[in-house]
Design an enzyme around this catalytic site. Structure first.
Site, PDB file in Angstrom:
ATOM      1  CG  ASP A  70       3.757  -1.487   1.289  1.00  0.00           C
ATOM      2  OD1 ASP A  70       3.006  -0.523   1.493  1.00  0.00           O
ATOM      3  OD2 ASP A  70       4.778  -1.708   1.957  1.00  0.00           O
ATOM      4  CD  GLU A  98       4.951   6.406   0.340  1.00  0.00           C
ATOM      5  OE1 GLU A  98       6.150   6.674   0.608  1.00  0.00           O
ATOM      6  OE2 GLU A  98       4.112   6.125   1.219  1.00  0.00           O
TER       7      GLU A  98
END
Length: 555
Positions: free
Chosen positions: A56, A229
């Site tokens: 991420d 997301e």
């Protein structure tokens, strides 16, 4: 990392009850790809640029300073902070969440905790922000004007629900937060999510009014897209681009983009989405890079755009223990004005050239050796513990040159803080070694090295007592229980400590030990590495390895 002699002099070895002393830890990466494919010039780098479990990624720039962060889930400290002056040469300069007041992880599984941090710089108040989700507490941000120093305590955002928040500090001084959340009216199918936007007041540090849903489901709701997301909102050349991950973080992962004339929408998807994916490629291709997505974009001062994103390097497209790693590629722009990273059947390259930049002598990628002699008063920034700082469970200052671990009555299968000091695996093939001084006083005490994926997937290479004997044992911890897969007696007369080594061939591990001038002895060999992989377990982390001590048996 400090360098020094292979071991301290034996007469200086500290001794204390219920304590294991480690006088060094050595890790060497030995992946074949790097030895077989040398970099062609000094302006090239290897992908992943941050190998091992650095998932991420998010990136920001202020002048010629670049900063990048990644997820840490239930490890402490949280959110490693990397710095670069040129986008190629990175160095970890600390961790953003390094105080207990910033990071509460009590009773959270290893794949809970801190999700998808996003770092931003606000030029209007010359402040850096890191915003993220703590699964055990909600969404919050911390801030600082000196990213190399301390960051603030969390500022909680009770009006922002879901996960993966990210800031946009706009050119007019306004600020916005985009995040993943439930769709209006609730989810219509499994994985149905939405992206919301909230206006944010920089002065009061609160959101304004209710959030607005700007994306429902994904690019095309009729196709029932899942898990949209990791949103990031950019204002580029008068247009607002909303970039998101879609499809989940496994092999269907992809990055998609939308455009609008306003930050509040409406947003229109690009008709050539996705802008990054590897999901449609032949799974039998050589050296596959999979799961690519969850990206962030950055512009260099020369006008070039680059993207950082996560992806995986499975062995023979089967499994990997390295988790989701950080890759970097140049960004291209379409004729109709959309940024993209890959197109058609383009593969994520393992070697990338960055014109005008010279690779430094010490880099974050490729094969390398790291050596920790535990000479400093604090652990290096790459070391982690589980769910908290493990205060009272390890010390460096009391025995300079040694990491001292207490045999606390907690083990790494519990949702607690064990005496476990670990670092990420960063190569398929590697060798790690430590020298330990440990005299177990009871049959319950044990210390050594642990390969840790999660609470139910571990290999523990430990020294312990069995009656009057001292043994080195390898245990497999799995959902089915604990299995002894190898053991060897240690010499009771040798007081010089024991060397413990784990060697990985990629798909298998070997566990060996050595005392004094003896040869290395095998405790367990050809042990399947797949046990520690996400393919065999669950979760968002990669495997870590580290020093461990306990007086509580695994169950």
């Amino acid at each position: 990392m400090s360098c020094g002699p292979e071991a301290k002099k034996d007469e200086n070895v500290p001794v204390a009850p219920h304590t294991a002393f480690f006088d060094y830890f050595n890790y060497t990466g030995k992946d074949d790809f790097y030895t077989e494919n040398p970099l062609p010039d000094n302006s090239s780098f290897y992908n992943p640029i941050l190998p091992g479990w650095y998932s991420d990624p998010s990136i920001c720039r202020n002048g010629d300073d670049y900063f990048m962060v990644t997820s840490t889930f239930s490890y402490f400290p949280g959110v490693p902070l990397f710095h670069s002056k040129d986008l190629m040469n990175w160095k970890q300069v600390g961790n953003i969440l390094r105080r207990s007041a910033q990071l509460k992880l009590d009773n959270q599984r290893v794949s809970q905790g801190i999700f998808a941090p996003a770092i931003s710089y606000n030029p209007h108040n010359r402040t850096y922000y890191m915003i993220t989700t703590n699964i055990g507490g909600g969404n919050f941000f911390v801030k600082t004007r000196d990213p190399f120093g301390d960051w603030s305590d969390p500022v909680w955002l009770p009006g922002v629900h879901g996960i993966d928040p990210s800031f946009l500090f706009d050119e007019d001084g306004k600020a916005y937060i985009v995040n993943n959340d439930e769709p209006d009216g609730g989810s219509a199918y499994e994985g149905h999510r939405a992206i919301r936007i909230h206006e944010f007041d920089v002065e009061t540090e609160k959101t304004k009014g209710e959030g607005k849903m700007i994306i429902n489901g994904g690019v095309d709701l009729k196709e029932k897209p899942i898990w949209i997301e990791g949103p990031h909102l950019y204002h580029i050349n008068g247009k607002y681009f909303l970039m998101c991950a879609e499809g989940g973080t496994s092999v269907d992962h992809r990055e998609v983009i939308f455009v609008s004339d306003s930050p509040m929408g409406p947003f229109k998807p690009w008709d050539k989405n996705p802008i990054l994916t590897q999901r449609h490629l032949d799974p039998d291709r050589p050296l596959p890079v999979t799961c690519a997505g969850h990206a962030d974009l950055i512009q260099k001062d020369n006008g070039e755009w680059w993207g950082v994103f996560l992806a995986c390097r499975p062995l023979e497209n089967d499994f990997e223990n390295l988790g989701r790693e950080t890759f970097m590629m140049p960004v291209q722009w379409s004729e109709d004005g959309f940024p993209f990273i890959t197109t058609d059947d383009e593969v994520v390259p393992r070697i990338v050239k960055m014109d005008g930049v010279q690779r430094a002598d010490r880099v974050t990628f490729g094969n390398f050796t790291v050596r920790e002699n535990f000479d400093a008063p604090q652990l290096g920034a790459e070391w982690m513990t589980l769910r908290g700082p493990a205060e009272g469970l390890y010390t460096l200052k009391e025995n300079p040159g040694y990491l001292a671990l207490k045999t606390a009555e907690v083990n790494t299968s519990e949702l607690k803080e064990p005496a476990f000091v670990a670092r990420r695996l960063q190569h398929h093939k590697f060798e790690c070694e430590t020298r330990m001084h440990f005299l177990p006083e009871t049959d319950k005490e044990q210390a050594g090295l642990v390969l840790f994926k999660d609470e139910k997937h571990q290999y523990a290479f430990l020294v312990h007592k069995t009656g009057e004997e001292t043994e080195a044992t390898v245990r497999k911890i799995s959902p089915e229980g604990v299995e002894v897969i190898g053991k060897q007696a240690l010499s009771s007369e040798d007081k010089t400590g024991v060397l413990l080594k784990i060697t990985s061939s990629g798909k298998h591990f070997d566990f060996t030990f050595k005392q004094g001038s003896d040869d290395w002895k095998k405790v367990a060999e050809h042990i399947p590495a797949r046990h520690l992989s996400t393919a065999n377990s669950y979760g968002f982390t990669g495997t870590t390895v580290g020093m461990y001590a306990s007086s509580k048996a695994f169950k």
